[in-house]
Design a protein around this motif. Structure first.
Motif, short mmCIF file in Angstrom:
data_model
loop_
_atom_site.label_atom_id
_atom_site.label_comp_id
_atom_site.label_asym_id
_atom_site.label_seq_id
_atom_site.Cartn_x
_atom_site.Cartn_y
_atom_site.Cartn_z
N LEU A 81 0.82 -1.22 0.00
CA LEU A 81 0.00 0.00 0.00
C LEU A 81 0.85 1.27 0.00
CD1 LEU A 81 -2.66 -1.17 2.60
CD2 LEU A 81 -3.11 -0.68 0.18
N ASP A 82 2.16 1.10 -0.04
CA ASP A 82 3.11 2.22 -0.04
C ASP A 82 2.93 3.10 1.21
OD1 ASP A 82 5.25 3.61 -1.09
OD2 ASP A 82 3.99 5.05 -2.16
N LEU A 83 2.81 2.46 2.38
CA LEU A 83 2.59 3.20 3.63
C LEU A 83 3.81 3.19 4.54
CD1 LEU A 83 -1.04 1.96 4.44
CD2 LEU A 83 -0.36 4.19 3.53
N LEU A 84 4.90 2.56 4.11
CA LEU A 84 6.09 2.48 4.96
C LEU A 84 7.16 3.48 4.56
CD1 LEU A 84 6.47 -1.40 5.42
CD2 LEU A 84 5.52 0.27 7.01
N LYS A 85 7.52 3.49 3.29
CA LYS A 85 8.60 4.39 2.86
C LYS A 85 8.25 5.85 3.11
CE LYS A 85 10.64 1.50 -0.79
NZ LYS A 85 9.73 0.34 -0.76
N ASN A 86 6.97 6.20 2.98
CA ASN A 86 6.57 7.61 3.19
C ASN A 86 6.29 7.92 4.66
OD1 ASN A 86 4.09 6.43 3.69
ND2 ASN A 86 3.10 7.19 1.82
N GLY A 87 6.42 6.92 5.53
CA GLY A 87 6.23 7.15 6.97
C GLY A 87 4.80 7.35 7.39
N LYS A 88 3.85 7.05 6.50
CA LYS A 88 2.44 7.21 6.89
C LYS A 88 2.08 6.29 8.04
CE LYS A 88 -1.80 8.65 6.63
NZ LYS A 88 -2.16 9.97 7.14
N VAL A 89 2.64 5.10 8.02
CA VAL A 89 2.50 4.17 9.15
C VAL A 89 3.89 3.95 9.74
CG1 VAL A 89 1.92 1.82 9.87
CG2 VAL A 89 0.46 3.02 8.21
N LYS A 90 4.00 4.14 11.04
CA LYS A 90 5.29 3.98 11.71
C LYS A 90 5.39 2.57 12.30
CE LYS A 90 5.95 8.84 12.99
NZ LYS A 90 4.75 9.38 12.32
N ILE A 91 6.57 1.98 12.18
CA ILE A 91 6.83 0.67 12.77
C ILE A 91 7.51 0.88 14.12
CG2 ILE A 91 8.06 -1.52 12.56
CD1 ILE A 91 5.95 -1.31 10.47
N MET A 92 6.95 0.26 15.15
CA MET A 92 7.49 0.35 16.50
C MET A 92 7.94 -1.04 16.96
SD MET A 92 5.49 1.72 19.89
CE MET A 92 5.06 0.27 20.85
N VAL A 93 9.10 -1.11 17.60
CA VAL A 93 9.63 -2.39 18.09
C VAL A 93 10.00 -2.24 19.56
CG1 VAL A 93 11.52 -4.05 17.90
CG2 VAL A 93 10.50 -3.08 15.83
N VAL A 94 9.61 -3.20 20.37
CA VAL A 94 10.00 -3.23 21.79
C VAL A 94 11.11 -4.26 21.95
CG1 VAL A 94 9.28 -3.76 24.14
CG2 VAL A 94 7.73 -2.50 22.62
N ASP A 95 12.29 -3.78 22.34
CA ASP A 95 13.41 -4.67 22.62
C ASP A 95 13.41 -4.96 24.12
OD1 ASP A 95 15.76 -6.02 22.94
OD2 ASP A 95 17.07 -4.44 22.17
N THR A 96 13.08 -6.18 24.47
CA THR A 96 12.95 -6.56 25.89
C THR A 96 14.31 -6.85 26.54
OG1 THR A 96 12.76 -8.92 25.47
CG2 THR A 96 10.73 -7.63 25.38
N PHE A 97 15.38 -6.85 25.78
CA PHE A 97 16.71 -7.27 26.23
C PHE A 97 16.76 -8.77 26.50
CE2 PHE A 97 17.00 -2.75 27.95
CZ PHE A 97 17.73 -2.30 26.87
N HIS A 98 15.70 -9.49 26.17
CA HIS A 98 15.67 -10.94 26.36
C HIS A 98 15.27 -11.65 25.06
CE1 HIS A 98 15.42 -9.39 30.47
NE2 HIS A 98 15.81 -10.57 30.90
N LEU A 99 15.33 -10.93 23.95
CA LEU A 99 14.96 -11.51 22.66
C LEU A 99 16.02 -12.49 22.18
CD1 LEU A 99 13.81 -8.21 20.88
CD2 LEU A 99 12.34 -9.93 21.99
N PHE A 100 15.67 -13.29 21.18
CA PHE A 100 16.66 -14.14 20.54
C PHE A 100 17.72 -13.26 19.88
CE2 PHE A 100 13.19 -17.20 20.78
CZ PHE A 100 13.86 -18.39 21.04
N ASP A 101 18.93 -13.80 19.78
CA ASP A 101 20.03 -13.05 19.18
C ASP A 101 19.72 -12.65 17.73
OD1 ASP A 101 21.41 -13.41 21.54
OD2 ASP A 101 22.58 -15.12 20.81
N GLU A 102 18.88 -13.42 17.07
CA GLU A 102 18.58 -13.16 15.65
C GLU A 102 17.54 -12.07 15.44
OE1 GLU A 102 19.75 -17.52 16.10
OE2 GLU A 102 18.51 -16.07 17.17
N THR A 103 16.82 -11.68 16.48
CA THR A 103 15.64 -10.83 16.28
C THR A 103 15.97 -9.41 15.86
OG1 THR A 103 14.28 -12.18 17.77
CG2 THR A 103 13.55 -9.92 17.34
#
Length: 461
Positions: free
Chosen positions: A122-144
């Protein structure tokens, strides 16, 4: 018995005809099922919007033989997935067009990867219309977190990453909260590492609508969610659940169809990915995997109803002894954004106690009620109003103060005997420290606080 008026040869011919027809019917059934032609279903076939695989003709009386069932099943699955895609994209498009601040908390699980791809279409990421948020718990898998970086590069967005308050890395977290917090008190761990950063992130990003990947097939707790949820009365956010009606199998069908990036641990036997400390393979021998866009092993182990989350929260229990199935982010009210403190300065009769003043409290020569709290603690939040009423009722006869303890755990345990939140302690004018029995929420009332103070100091409201 024959009708006396019916020639014998005619009767024999009729029986042969019926017998042959029955044989053709049985043969067709065993090859996949026979649909008896009727006026209704013949009309349905004529007006169907899709072309079913052609039916073989029996050499016996021209009877219809079985459908190519595998082809028919795949065709109907393709139709279903196309509908689900259109429905999900419509819900995302509507949200983006009607709200300014749309946020997608992305946990990198399979469904979230599907949503990320839909947003890109939908072309909603590159233009920042929808923001991606990530919570790093400090206990995630090394790959995440490296996978998050891969997604950023692939789709051309920059994720907003939030962590435990005041901690820039795991070492700082361990120093402030302790490496074993999750073992000691899982609910406090959830609040510190998941709920508080999650809420702070939504608030920081001025979120109006939250996109999330919850689905009905996750289990009973989510069995009746819809595509959209209104903001609850009294605060909170509207939600859009674009995958509400999808199954886990639908998610992998979509991933296979579009060959989209997914978390590398799916290829190592993990159907869902959370914290490394309590996420296991399903089954634990790792015999089921999703490698190069194909399943290996018995995929039903992953795709059965509510099976996706079987490997999550392994060995964890809630305080009431029930099996843990939610991390706290999606429970009622968790999406409500908040100001970082309770009993706000300048507005409350409950005054802030600094660490320096706390050190001298036993020699202050005045009765003081100390509330040791954490602003993210639901029980502290739940007693805020009652404690405010109590402080007002005392009208300065004793001091009522608050001390934030989640960042000073060793200090509060030695000073106020506080091992959890909230802890209510009375330090009388002689310096004696008296810990109140307020472990149960129903005990945290104006009347109970008043009685505690009167019994130990003689001071009444």
């Amino acid at each position: 018995p024959c009708d006396p008026g019916t020639p014998l040869l005619t009767m024999v011919s009729m029986r042969v005809f019926v017998g042959l027809a029955m044989l053709a019917t049985v043969g067709a059934f065993h090859m996949g099922g026979l649909v008896t032609p009727t006026r209704a279903n013949m009309k349905l076939r004529a007006t169907s919007s899709f072309s079913a695989p052609r039916v073989a003709r029996s050499p016996v009386l021209g009877a219809k033989m079985a459908f190519d069932m595998e082809a028919l099943i795949q065709e109907t699955k393709d139709i279903r997935l196309k509908h689900l895609e259109e429905q999900a994209m419509h819900s995302l498009k509507v949200s983006a067009e009607n709200f300014d601040n749309v946020v997608f908390p992305n946990a990198c699980i399979a469904g979230d990867c599907v949503i990320t791809h839909l947003l890109d279409r939908l072309d909603l990421l590159k233009n920042g219309k929808v923001k991606i948020m990530v919570v790093d718990t400090f206990h995630l898998f090394d790959e995440t977190m490296p996978f998050v970086a891969d997604l950023e590069k692939h789709y051309g967005f920059k994720a907003e990453v939030f962590q435990a308050e005041g901690c820039k890395d795991k070492a700082e977290y361990d120093k402030k909260f302790g490496a074993d917090l999750w073992k000691i008190d899982i609910e406090q761990y959830d609040k510190v590492c998941k709920v508080e950063p999650f809420q702070r992130g939504l608030k920081t990003l001025k979120t109006e609508v939250m996109i999330n990947g919850r689905r009905r097939d996750h289990g009973a707790e989510r069995a009746y969610i819809d595509l959209f949820e209104n903001a609850p009365i009294g605060g909170g956010l509207a939600k859009v659940n674009p995958l509400a009606y999808w199954t886990f199998e639908d998610c992998f069908d979509y991933i296979t169809k579009y060959k989209i990036p997914i978390h590398p641990l799916h290829a190592d036997g993990y159907p869902s990915i959370g914290d490394k400390k309590d996420t296991v393979k399903v089954p634990e021998d790792g015999s089921v995997k999703y490698v190069d866009f194909k399943f290996e092993g018995n995929k039903a182990e992953w795709l059965d109803y509510a099976a996706e989350r079987k490997g999550r929260f392994t060995g964890l229990q809630n305080k009431d002894g029930s099996v843990k199935t939610e991390c706290g982010i999606h429970v009622a009210g968790a999406e409500k954004t908040w100001d970082r403190d309770l009993w706000e300065d300048g507005k409350s009769k409950v005054k802030e106690l600094t660490k320096a003043d706390a050190e001298k409290l036993e020699k202050a020569g005045k009765d003081t009620l100390v509330v040791t709290y954490a602003p993210w603690c639901q029980f502290c939040q739940g007693m805020e109003e009652e404690m405010e009423k109590f402080a007002s009722s005392m009208d300065g006869k004793i001091d009522v103060v608050k001390f934030r303890g989640d960042e000073e755990r060793d200090f509060i345990e030695s000073k106020f005997e506080a091992t959890g939140f909230p802890t209510i302690t009375l330090v009388d004018k002689d310096g004696k420290v008296i810990k109140g029995d307020f472990n149960e929420p129903e005990k945290r009332s104006v009347e109970a606080f008043t009685k505690f103070v009167k019994d130990n100091t003689g001071v009444a409201a």
